[in-house]
Design an enzyme around this catalytic site. Structure first.
Site, PDB file in Angstrom:
ATOM      1  N   GLU A  88       1.087  -1.276  -0.331  1.00  0.00           N
ATOM      2  CA  GLU A  88      -0.094  -0.509   0.301  1.00  0.00           C
ATOM      3  C   GLU A  88       1.046   1.232   0.028  1.00  0.00           C
ATOM      4  OE1 GLU A  88      -2.420  -1.673   3.834  1.00  0.00           O
ATOM      5  OE2 GLU A  88      -1.465   0.099   4.583  1.00  0.00           O
ATOM      6  N   CYS A 329       0.172   2.259   9.417  1.00  0.00           N
ATOM      7  CA  CYS A 329       0.612   1.320   8.506  1.00  0.00           C
ATOM      8  C   CYS A 329       0.534   0.011   8.091  1.00  0.00           C
ATOM      9  CB  CYS A 329       2.262   2.064   8.747  1.00  0.00           C
ATOM     10  SG  CYS A 329       3.357   1.495   8.344  1.00  0.00           S
TER      11      CYS A 329
HETATM   12  N1  SAH Z   1      10.557   0.269   8.962  1.00  0.00           N
HETATM   13  C1  SAH Z   1       9.987   2.082   9.292  1.00  0.00           C
HETATM   14  C2  SAH Z   1       9.585   2.397   7.942  1.00  0.00           C
HETATM   15  C3  SAH Z   1       7.997   2.244   8.537  1.00  0.00           C
HETATM   16  S1  SAH Z   1       6.845   1.912   9.850  1.00  0.00           S
HETATM   17  C4  SAH Z   1      10.345   2.188  10.410  1.00  0.00           C
HETATM   18  O1  SAH Z   1      10.407   2.421  11.371  1.00  0.00           O
HETATM   19  O2  SAH Z   1      10.734   4.162  10.070  1.00  0.00           O
HETATM   20  C5  SAH Z   1       7.190   4.089   8.942  1.00  0.00           C
HETATM   21  C6  SAH Z   1       5.589   4.996  10.715  1.00  0.00           C
HETATM   22  O3  SAH Z   1       5.176   4.476  11.220  1.00  0.00           O
HETATM   23  C7  SAH Z   1       7.345   4.288  12.237  1.00  0.00           C
HETATM   24  O4  SAH Z   1       6.774   5.409  13.208  1.00  0.00           O
HETATM   25  C8  SAH Z   1       5.914   3.352  12.489  1.00  0.00           C
HETATM   26  O5  SAH Z   1       6.834   3.103  14.073  1.00  0.00           O
HETATM   27  C9  SAH Z   1       5.046   4.392  12.438  1.00  0.00           C
HETATM   28  N2  SAH Z   1       3.973   3.453  12.740  1.00  0.00           N
HETATM   29  C10 SAH Z   1       3.135   2.191  13.355  1.00  0.00           C
HETATM   30  N3  SAH Z   1       2.224   1.546  13.581  1.00  0.00           N
HETATM   31  C11 SAH Z   1       1.941   3.187  13.927  1.00  0.00           C
HETATM   32  C12 SAH Z   1       0.288   3.087  14.623  1.00  0.00           C
HETATM   33  N4  SAH Z   1      -0.315   2.475  14.207  1.00  0.00           N
HETATM   34  N5  SAH Z   1       0.102   4.610  14.197  1.00  0.00           N
HETATM   35  C13 SAH Z   1       1.321   5.702  13.845  1.00  0.00           C
HETATM   36  N6  SAH Z   1       2.103   5.429  13.519  1.00  0.00           N
HETATM   37  C14 SAH Z   1       2.694   3.702  13.857  1.00  0.00           C
END
Ligand code: SAH
Length: 340
Positions: A88, A329
């Protein structure tokens, strides 16, 4: 091979190896990316022989858009890959232009305890054509130019480092997607050796780090990666990155109720990054039905923000764009896969 599977340098090598000239690659690239011509027969400055070679060996193929969820400020797309995997990406309409959040892998192995993407384990890395394909598919579908890209979708980009390097080269090449280095951001959960490698590339590409906790005790509980690379190691790597690039690092910090949102956490975070070329982006957590964690309430977020501010830390609260979207995400993909 799909034409989007090549960086400029790789296309040059490919053509030279097949008896053509290096500059032929630039000619082809200009037709595609500048003139938006997707038919080799219409590339009038190419020789007959080259057109024939391209028709036989290269093709144009876009990722298919399976589903679109729309809201006022952001659209979310479910994209289909050739092997039927799904990824996505999200298009955000900022006042400064369109920004696209792209995925880097099918699934993710980092196993953060709050994240939907990691609930479905990594199936595989995305190829260059699939990384770039997201930008091309959405930009064509919406008829807009994408001004900036964040690699913050499904997956851990530094776990697919070689392709991310090629992606950076293609995206920022002024003959190709021509997006300024400063308009591209890569976000990592903290794969320390790759932070050093990324720094050594000496690009102007932005780095964001998902810190989400001010100390190892909390971070150990919510992010598996912290067992491998402790906060001190992450900080040292970021110091190296800043010394090398003089670029400001974004610290991403999800606000999870009762877990990392106390005043003590805010003071501790302020101490951790005080005086460093860093800024904190506080992210209201997107709750999902698959996890019990809750978003901090607005008062907590504001109080956390105020403590950082009063300690001279640059901080913002992430504006929520998603509204009704399955905004977490990986949520759209997880829901789709779950339906099977
Ligand atoms: N793996 C990388 C990039 C993808 S996640 C990383 O960890 O940075 C992108 C961002 O979204 C990260 O900061 C992650 O912790 C955050 N994220 C994941 N699930 C989330 C959620 N449910 N609500 C808000 N942010 C979220």
């Amino acid at each position: 091979m799909n034409i989007y599977a090549y960086t400029l340098k790789e296309l040059e090598e490919y053509l030279v190896n097949n008896g053509f000239k290096k500059y032929n690659a630039t000619q082809i690239i200009e037709w595609i990316y500048e003139h938006k011509v997707y038919d080799f027969n219409k590339m009038t400055n190419l020789s007959k022989k080259l057109i024939e070679f391209c028709n036989e060996n290269l093709y144009f193929e876009d990722l298919s858009i399976l589903k679109v969820e729309t809201s006022k400020l952001a659209n979310k797309y479910l994209l289909g890959l050739k092997d039927n995997n799904k990824i996505e990406c999200v298009l955000m309409n900022h006042d400064y232009g369109y920004s696209l959040c792209v995925s880097s892998q099918v699934g993710c192995n980092m196993g953060c305890s709050f994240c939907e993407s990691g609930r479905l384990k990594k199936v595989r890395d995305l190829s260059l054509e699939e990384l770039v394909g997201q930008v091309i598919a959405v930009s064509r579908y919406e008829g807009v130019r994408i001004d900036s890209i964040v690699v913050m979708g499904i997956g851990e980009p530094f776990d697919n480092f070689e392709n991310i390097k090629r992606f950076i080269s293609l995206v920022t090449n002024n003959k190709m997607l021509n997006i300024g280095q400063r308009h591209l951001t890569v976000s990592t959960c903290g794969l320390v050796p790759k932070i050093y490698e990324f720094a050594d590339l000496e690009t102007g590409v932005n780095l964001a780090i998902s810190l989400h906790a001010p100390n190892n005790e909390i971070r150990d509980k919510i992010m598996k990666i912290n067992h491998a690379y402790k906060i001190e190691k992450v900080m040292k790597a970021l110091d190296y990155y800043i010394a090398k690039t003089n670029r400001r690092v974004t610290i991403e910090y999800i606000m999870l109720a009762g877990i990392n949102d106390t005043d003590e956490c805010a003071y501790e975070l302020a101490n951790l990054i005080k005086g460093k070329l860093m800024y904190v982006n506080l992210i209201p957590y997107n709750e999902t039905s698959n996890f019990t964690m809750k978003r901090s309430n607005d008062f907590k977020i504001k109080s956390f923000y105020d403590i950082l501010k009063s300690n001279n830390i640059n901080v913002t609260i992430r504006k929520e764009m998603g509204g009704n979207l399955s905004a977490a995400c990986g949520q759209l993909r997880a829901n789709e896969e779950g339906e099977k």
